[in-house]
Motif scaffolding. Structure first.
Motif, PDB file in Angstrom:
ATOM      1  N   LEU A   1     -65.861 -57.228  -9.562  1.00  0.00           N
ATOM      2  CA  LEU A   1     -66.987 -56.671 -10.035  1.00  0.00           C
ATOM      3  C   LEU A   1     -67.386 -56.664 -11.567  1.00  0.00           C
ATOM      4  CD1 LEU A   1     -69.585 -55.330  -8.952  1.00  0.00           C
ATOM      5  CD2 LEU A   1     -68.584 -53.233  -9.027  1.00  0.00           C
ATOM      6  N   GLN A   2     -66.171 -56.253 -12.020  1.00  0.00           N
ATOM      7  CA  GLN A   2     -66.832 -56.168 -13.467  1.00  0.00           C
ATOM      8  C   GLN A   2     -66.684 -57.408 -14.377  1.00  0.00           C
ATOM      9  OE1 GLN A   2     -63.510 -54.157 -15.671  1.00  0.00           O
ATOM     10  NE2 GLN A   2     -64.994 -53.274 -17.273  1.00  0.00           N
ATOM     11  N   ASN A   3     -65.962 -58.502 -13.718  1.00  0.00           N
ATOM     12  CA  ASN A   3     -66.173 -60.064 -14.322  1.00  0.00           C
ATOM     13  C   ASN A   3     -67.616 -60.425 -14.210  1.00  0.00           C
ATOM     14  OD1 ASN A   3     -65.094 -62.243 -15.646  1.00  0.00           O
ATOM     15  ND2 ASN A   3     -65.379 -63.094 -13.484  1.00  0.00           N
ATOM     16  N   SER A   4     -68.214 -60.043 -12.929  1.00  0.00           N
ATOM     17  CA  SER A   4     -69.324 -60.472 -12.571  1.00  0.00           C
ATOM     18  C   SER A   4     -70.544 -59.880 -13.630  1.00  0.00           C
ATOM     19  CB  SER A   4     -69.826 -60.251 -11.231  1.00  0.00           C
ATOM     20  OG  SER A   4     -69.054 -61.045 -10.381  1.00  0.00           O
ATOM     21  N   LEU A   5     -70.378 -58.458 -13.819  1.00  0.00           N
ATOM     22  CA  LEU A   5     -71.174 -57.950 -14.726  1.00  0.00           C
ATOM     23  C   LEU A   5     -71.138 -58.295 -15.971  1.00  0.00           C
ATOM     24  CD1 LEU A   5     -70.724 -54.463 -12.893  1.00  0.00           C
ATOM     25  CD2 LEU A   5     -72.458 -55.820 -12.615  1.00  0.00           C
ATOM     26  N   ASN A   6     -70.099 -58.858 -16.457  1.00  0.00           N
ATOM     27  CA  ASN A   6     -69.960 -59.473 -17.778  1.00  0.00           C
ATOM     28  C   ASN A   6     -70.383 -60.763 -18.052  1.00  0.00           C
ATOM     29  OD1 ASN A   6     -69.470 -56.921 -18.965  1.00  0.00           O
ATOM     30  ND2 ASN A   6     -67.402 -57.201 -18.411  1.00  0.00           N
ATOM     31  N   GLN A   7     -71.017 -61.517 -16.899  1.00  0.00           N
ATOM     32  CA  GLN A   7     -70.832 -62.934 -16.818  1.00  0.00           C
ATOM     33  C   GLN A   7     -72.132 -63.189 -17.867  1.00  0.00           C
ATOM     34  OE1 GLN A   7     -69.614 -65.707 -15.991  1.00  0.00           O
ATOM     35  NE2 GLN A   7     -67.978 -64.822 -15.016  1.00  0.00           N
ATOM     36  N   PRO A   8     -72.192 -64.100 -18.669  1.00  0.00           N
ATOM     37  CA  PRO A   8     -73.238 -64.541 -19.349  1.00  0.00           C
ATOM     38  C   PRO A   8     -74.678 -65.280 -18.643  1.00  0.00           C
ATOM     39  CG  PRO A   8     -71.591 -66.082 -19.937  1.00  0.00           C
ATOM     40  CD  PRO A   8     -70.962 -65.049 -19.214  1.00  0.00           C
ATOM     41  N   ASP A   9     -74.240 -65.840 -17.565  1.00  0.00           N
ATOM     42  CA  ASP A   9     -74.966 -66.607 -16.607  1.00  0.00           C
ATOM     43  C   ASP A   9     -75.030 -65.936 -15.189  1.00  0.00           C
ATOM     44  OD1 ASP A   9     -75.513 -68.512 -18.703  1.00  0.00           O
ATOM     45  OD2 ASP A   9     -73.802 -69.460 -18.038  1.00  0.00           O
ATOM     46  N   ASP A  10     -76.096 -65.918 -14.360  1.00  0.00           N
ATOM     47  CA  ASP A  10     -76.399 -65.076 -13.330  1.00  0.00           C
ATOM     48  C   ASP A  10     -76.526 -66.229 -12.240  1.00  0.00           C
ATOM     49  OD1 ASP A  10     -76.367 -63.354 -11.501  1.00  0.00           O
ATOM     50  OD2 ASP A  10     -78.596 -62.428 -11.979  1.00  0.00           O
ATOM     51  N   ARG A  11     -75.485 -66.388 -11.648  1.00  0.00           N
ATOM     52  CA  ARG A  11     -75.899 -67.663 -10.528  1.00  0.00           C
ATOM     53  C   ARG A  11     -76.384 -66.758  -9.046  1.00  0.00           C
ATOM     54  NH1 ARG A  11     -70.534 -70.922  -9.639  1.00  0.00           N
ATOM     55  NH2 ARG A  11     -72.124 -72.356  -8.540  1.00  0.00           N
ATOM     56  N   GLU A  12     -77.347 -67.840  -8.481  1.00  0.00           N
ATOM     57  CA  GLU A  12     -77.569 -67.266  -7.123  1.00  0.00           C
ATOM     58  C   GLU A  12     -76.922 -67.260  -6.006  1.00  0.00           C
ATOM     59  OE1 GLU A  12     -82.261 -67.587  -5.673  1.00  0.00           O
ATOM     60  OE2 GLU A  12     -81.060 -69.164  -4.823  1.00  0.00           O
ATOM     61  N   VAL A  13     -76.701 -66.286  -5.391  1.00  0.00           N
ATOM     62  CA  VAL A  13     -75.753 -66.031  -4.250  1.00  0.00           C
ATOM     63  C   VAL A  13     -76.721 -66.292  -2.929  1.00  0.00           C
ATOM     64  CG1 VAL A  13     -74.183 -64.456  -2.914  1.00  0.00           C
ATOM     65  CG2 VAL A  13     -74.329 -64.580  -5.322  1.00  0.00           C
ATOM     66  N   LEU A  14     -77.686 -65.557  -2.795  1.00  0.00           N
ATOM     67  CA  LEU A  14     -78.581 -65.522  -1.578  1.00  0.00           C
ATOM     68  C   LEU A  14     -80.214 -65.644  -1.977  1.00  0.00           C
ATOM     69  CD1 LEU A  14     -76.827 -62.211   0.268  1.00  0.00           C
ATOM     70  CD2 LEU A  14     -76.309 -64.682   0.834  1.00  0.00           C
ATOM     71  N   ARG A  15     -80.830 -66.188  -1.109  1.00  0.00           N
ATOM     72  CA  ARG A  15     -81.975 -66.161  -0.992  1.00  0.00           C
ATOM     73  C   ARG A  15     -82.680 -65.613   0.283  1.00  0.00           C
ATOM     74  NH1 ARG A  15     -86.777 -69.189  -4.210  1.00  0.00           N
ATOM     75  NH2 ARG A  15     -85.106 -68.520  -6.053  1.00  0.00           N
ATOM     76  N   TYR A  16     -83.644 -64.746   0.318  1.00  0.00           N
ATOM     77  CA  TYR A  16     -84.205 -64.060   1.681  1.00  0.00           C
ATOM     78  C   TYR A  16     -85.502 -63.963   1.528  1.00  0.00           C
ATOM     79  CZ  TYR A  16     -84.144 -59.337  -0.219  1.00  0.00           C
ATOM     80  OH  TYR A  16     -84.269 -58.159  -0.807  1.00  0.00           O
TER      81      TYR A  16
END
Length: 808
Positions: A275-290
C-alpha cells in the motif's frame, strides 16, 4: 596466467555479470562501480592467498576479513577505529544502515533511489556472492556448485524487478556461469595432458587425455559441462517464474482457493504488502475501468477483502469456506427490510497487467456475471480465483446495493448476535491501555454505538489534529497503533486500523476492508480506478444495516452521508440500462483521485492479498532478521548437501597432485593414485577388497566395472606400478597415477547408469573414510589419555610405584 588464475578471473566476471540483473532496481549505477572495485580486490586477495599457499579455509577467512575492512572503509569510516578497523561503532553503523535500507526497500518503488542503506545491501550482497563463488569454484576447485549462489543472485533480482529486459540479464548471468564451467574444464583437461581437437579419430582411438571419441564427437568432460549448463539454465528459467513478483502488490497479489466442486477454504493473506509503495508512486497506473448506472458514485468503493482478525502483530483475514458462485448472492448479513437500499449494475474491465486472485466488487454485491474459475466466499461476500484464475484482463458485470441507513436507524440499532459480537470485538492482551483510554475520552458523552463511531471518525478525520503522511513507517500491530496515536501522523492503514481497534475496545464489532475508492470520472462516462485509489477503511456492524463503512482518513475517500447531519440522497437509473464499457481494454489515463498512497503495492496496506500463508506487516517493518535466518538456514542445508562432494574433490586433488621429488615421494604418489582408483570404483558401487593383490584387485575392478579399452589398460598399468613399489627390491617408481585415475573414473562413469553417476558425485560411498578417520583419531586420543600420567589409571600406577618412606 595460470589455470587457477584464469578460473579466478572468470569467477569474478560471472559474479559481476549476474549482479548486472540488480541494476534496474535502483536509479543510479554508482553502487555497481563500487561493487566491481571491491569484488576485484577480494578476488586478488584470494589469488595471493592461494599462491602462498594458505589452507583453503584460511584463504576464505582472509578474503572475508578483507571484505569487512573494505565495507567499513566505504560505509562506516567515521565509526571505525582509525577509519579502517571495524569496532562496535562500525558494526552499529552497519546495523543502522541495514535497517534503513530495509525501510527504503519497503518504501520506494522500482527503480528506488540509491540511498546509503540500499547501497550497502547491494554492494554487501554482491561481495558475499562473489566470495561464495570464488571459494567454491577456485579455492575448492568445483565450478558446477558455484552456479547456486549465482542463481540466487539472479533470482532475487528477477523476483524484485518488474520484468523489463530481464531476459538480457538472464543471458549475461547464464553466459558468465557457462564461461566459468568452460574455464574449469579446460584447466582440468590441461592437467591430464594435451588434448588434440579438430581431427576426427578412428573409432576405438583415444585422445591424449584418454577419452574415447567417435567420429569427432565431443569429449566426455565437454559433454558433461554441456549437460550441467543446460540443467542450470533450465533451473534459472523456472525458479524466477515460480517466485512471487515482490513488487507486485496490487499488481500481482494472490490468494489461494481450495479445490473441489463445492467446498474448500481460502486464506486471504497479507493484502497490505504494497500500500505505502503505491501511494508514493510518481506515476498512477490504471487498474480498473467501469461503467455504472448510478449518477452518485462517491460511495461506490470497490472492495477486495476484509481483515477480521487482530492478533496484536497484524490485522489479517481468517481462513474461510468457499463455494460455487450462486446465481444470486445471499442477503447481506444484518441488513433488514426497513433500511433503504437501491440496486445498481456495474460493468468492469480489469487492466491486462493487473493480476490478483480476489475480484474487486462493490459492497454488498448481489450478483456477479463472470467467466472463468471463480469461487464465492460468503463471509466476505467476495469472489476468489481457483486453480490459477486471476483478474488479468477480465471483464464482468456486478449487481450491488447502495445501502442508505438513516442516523436514527443506526442510533437505535439493537444488539448484534452474540457470536458476531464475540468474534469481532476481540482485542489482543498486548494492546496498550492508551488505545482504550483514548477511545473512552474521545467518545465521552456519546449515548449509543452510532454516536461513538461518528465521534471516532470525526476525531481522526478533523478534530484530533492528525496529519496524512505516506512517508511514515508502516505497521498494523499494537505498537504501531500506539505510536500513531502519539505522533498523529500516518496514512489510511494507520487511520483504519486504529479506529477499528478502538471501536472493538468500546464493544462495537469492527473489521478493516481493503480495496479501492471509486476512482475518477472520464469523458466517455466511465470511471477510471488507478493504483493511488487503493485504500483501507473500517467497517462497523449495526444490526439492521449490516457492515457499515466509515471514513476516518482525512483528504481520502468520502465521508458517508449517514454520518452527517443531512439526509442521504442519491438514486439509480434503470438497472437494465447498464452496459459494458465501450473500451476493449482499460485506458492508460491515470486516476485523478489520490485516495491511497504509493507503497501499498509493496508494503501492503491497501493493496491486494498476497501469497497464501503470510501475514500482514508487523511493527518492525521489513523482517530482516527472519530473512537472514532463513537465508543462513538454506545456506547451511546446501553446504551439508555439498559436503561429501567438496570433501571428495579435495581428497582427489590432494592424491593426484604433485609434491616432492625424492623416490619416496614418487612412491607415495603412486600409492595415493591407487587409493584414488579404488575409491573411485567404490563410489560407483565396487567396494574395495583389501585382501587381494593389486593385480587381482585390478582384474576384479575391470570385471565388475565393465571397463574396456583405455580405461581397462589404465587399471592394469596402475596395478603394475603399485606392485613395483610394494614388492620390487629396487623399485623403478613411475610417480603419479593421475592420468590413469582420470581414465578409470571416465570409464566407470561411461559404464554406470544415470542414478549411479549422480550418487557417485553427490553422495560418494568412499566419504565414509571421513568417519573412519575421525573414529581412529578419537580412539588414538583416548588410548593416549588412558596411558598418560594424568588419567585415573596413570595416577593409580604412579601411586603404586611410589617408594615407601618407612625404614625397616
Amino acid at each position: 596466467m595460470s589455470g587457477r588464475g584464469r578460473l579466478a578471473l572468470w569467477a569474478t566476471a560471472a559474479t559481476l555479470m549476474a549482479a548486472g540483473a540488480l541494476l534496474p532496481l535502483v536509479n543510479k549505477t554508482s553502487w555497481f562501480l563500487t561493487a566491481v572495485l571491491l569484488v576485484s580486490v577480494q578476488a586478488g586477495v584470494g589469488a595471493l592467498a592461494r599462491l602462498v599457499p594458505l589452507a583453503r579455509p584460511l584463504t576464505v577467512a582472509v578474503q572475508a576479513l578483507v571484505a569487512v575492512l573494505m565495507l567499513t572503509v566505504v560505509f562506516a569510516r567515521d565509526s571505525a577505529i582509525g577509519g579502517v578497523l571495524p569496532g562496535p561503532g562500525a558494526f552499529g553503523e552497519f546495523a543502522r544502515l541495514l535497517e534503513a535500507g530495509a525501510d527504503d526497500v519497503g518504501q520506494y518503488a522500482i527503480p528506488a533511489p540509491a540511498t546509503e542503506g540500499i547501497r550497502l545491501m547491494l554492494v554487501g550482497g554482491v561481495l558475499l556472492i562473489a566470495l561464495a563463488v570464488d571459494a567454491i569454484a577456485v579455492t575448492f576447485r568445483s565450478a558446477a556448485p558455484a552456479g547456486l549462489p549465482l542463481l540466487a543472485l539472479y533470482s532475487v533480482a528477477a523476483g524484485l524487478s518488474q520484468g523489463g529486459a530481464s531476459w538480457l540479464w538472464f543471458l549475461l548471468a547464464a553466459s558468465g556461469y557457462l564461461l566459468l564451467l568452460l574455464s574449469e574444464g579446460r584447466d582440468r583437461l590441461s592437467q591430464w595432458g594435451r588434448v588434440f581437437g579438430g581431427v576426427p579419430r578412428a573409432e576405438g582411438r583415444t585422445t591424449a587425455a584418454g577419452f574415447q571419441t567417435a567420429g569427432g564427437s565431443a569429449l566426455a568432460p565437454v559433454r558433461t559441462g554441456r549437460r550441467i549448463g543446460v540443467l542450470a539454465l533450465g533451473v534459472a528459467l523456472v525458479v524466477p517464474a515460480a517466485l512471487p513478483a515482490l513488487d507486485g502488490g496490487l499488481l500481482s497479489g494472490t490468494g489461494s482457493g481450495g479445490g473441489g466442486d463445492s467446498g474448500g477454504t481460502i486464506s486471504a493473506v497479507n493484502p497490505l504488502v504494497s500500500l505505502q509503495n503505491s501511494l508514493n508512486q510518481p506515476d498512477d497506473r490504471e487498474v480498473l475501468r467501469y461503467r455504472t448506472n448510478t449518477d452518485d458514485t462517491k460511495d461506490l468503493y470497490l472492495r477486495i477483502v476484509s481483515l477480521d482478525q487482530f492478533d496484536g502483530a497484524a490485522w489479517r483475514s481468517s481462513e474461510r469456506r468457499i463455494e460455487d458462485v450462486p446465481e444470486r448472492l445471499p442477503q447481506p448479513q444484518g441488513l433488514r427490510p426497513g433500511v433503504r437500499t437501491t440496486e445498481i449494475n456495474s460493468s468492469v474491465s480489469a487492466a491486462g497487467w493487473y493480476a490478483q486472485s480476489y475480484l474487486p466488487l462493490p459492497y454488498p454485491a448481489t450478483r456477479v456475471d463472470i467467466g472463468g474459475r471463480w469461487r464465492y466466499e460468503p463471509a466476505g461476500r467476495t469472489l476468489v480465483g481457483d486453480r490459477g484464475q486471476n483478474t488479468r484482463g477480465v471483464r464482468y458485470t456486478a449487481g450491488s446495493l447502495i445501502v442508505q441507513p438513516t442516523a436514527e436507524q443506526l442510533a437505535t440499532a439493537t444488539a448484534p448476535p452474540a457470536g458476531l459480537l464475540r468474534d469481532y470485538t476481540k482485542v489482543p492482551g498486548s494492546l496498550p491501555e492508551v488505545v482504550r483510554s483514548t477511545a473512552l475520552k474521545v467518545t465521552k458523552g456519546a449515548s449509543n454505538d452510532y454516536e461513538r463511531a461518528v465521534a471516532l471518525q470525526d476525531w481522526f478525520a478533523s478534530e484530533g489534529g492528525f496529519t496524512y503522511d505516506t512517508q511514515v513507517r508502516s505497521g498494523s500491530g499494537t505498537a504501531a497503533i500506539a505510536r500513531f496515536l502519539r505522533d498523529k501522523e500516518g496514512f489510511c492503514v494507520h487511520f483504519s486500523f486504529s479506529m477499528a481497534a478502538m471501536a472493538r475496545t468500546l464493544g462495537i464489532p469492527a473489521r478493516v476492508a481493503v480495496g479501492f475508492t471509486p476512482g475518477a470520472a472520464q469523458p466517455d462516462g466511465t470511471m477510471s480506478v488507478g493504483l493511488r485509489d487503493a485504500h483501507a477503511w473500517p467497517e462497523l456492524y449495526f444490526e439492521g444495516a449490516g457492515w457499515t463503512r466509515f471514513e476516518p482518513t482525512p483528504t481520502r475517500g468520502s465521508v458517508p452521508e449517514y454520518t452527517r447531519d443531512e439526509t442521504p440522497s442519491g438514486s439509480a437509473s434503470n438497472p437494465a440500462q447498464a452496459q459494458p464499457s465501450t473500451s476493449d481494454a482499460p485506458s492508460a489515463t491515470p486516476s485523478v483521485t489520490d485516495s491511497c498512497p504509493p507503497w501499498m503495492r509493496r508494503q501492503g496496506e491497501c493493496g491486494v492479498p498476497a501469497q497464501q500463508g503470510g501475514a500482514g506487516p508487523t511493527d518492525t517493518g521489513f523482517p530482516l532478521g527472519p530473512v537472514l535466518l532463513v537465508t543462513l538456514g538454506v545456506a547451511l542445508v546446501v553446504l551439508l548437501v555439498l559436503l561429501p562432494l567438496l570433501w571428495r574433490s579435495r581428497v582427489r586433488a590432494r592424491r593426484l597432485g604433485s609434491g616432492g621429488r625424492t623416490p619416496a615421494d614418487a612412491a607415495a604418489r603412486t600409492l595415493a593414485g591407487w587409493r584414488e582408483i579404488t575409491d573411485a570404483a567404490w563410489d560407483f558401487g565396487i567396494a574395495p577388497d583389501e585382501s587381494q593383490t593389486p593385480r587381482k584387485a585390478a582384474a576384479r575392478l575391470v570385471r565388475l566395472g565393465g571397463l574396456e579399452g583405455a580405461s581397462a589398460d589404465a587399471v592394469h598399468r596402475a596395478a603394475g606400478a603399485v606392485e613395483l613399489v610394494l614388492y620390487s627390491p629396487r623399485p623403478a617408481v613411475s610417480g603419479s597415477l593421475a592420468e590413469e585415475a582420470q581414465l578409470v573414473r571416465a570409464g566407470l562413469r561411461a559404464a554406470a547408469g544415470r542414478g549411479a553417476r549422480l550418487r557417485a558425485v553427490l553422495a560418494p560411498r568412499s566419504a565414509v573414510r571421513v568417519v573412519w578417520a575421525v573414529s581412529g583419531r578419537w580412539a588414538a586420543v583416548t588410548n593416549r589419555w588412558a596411558g598418560s600420567r594424568w588419567s585415573l589409571e596413570g595416577w593409580a600406577v604412579a601411586l603404586r610405584r611410589r617408594p615407601s618412606r618407612q625404614r625397616g
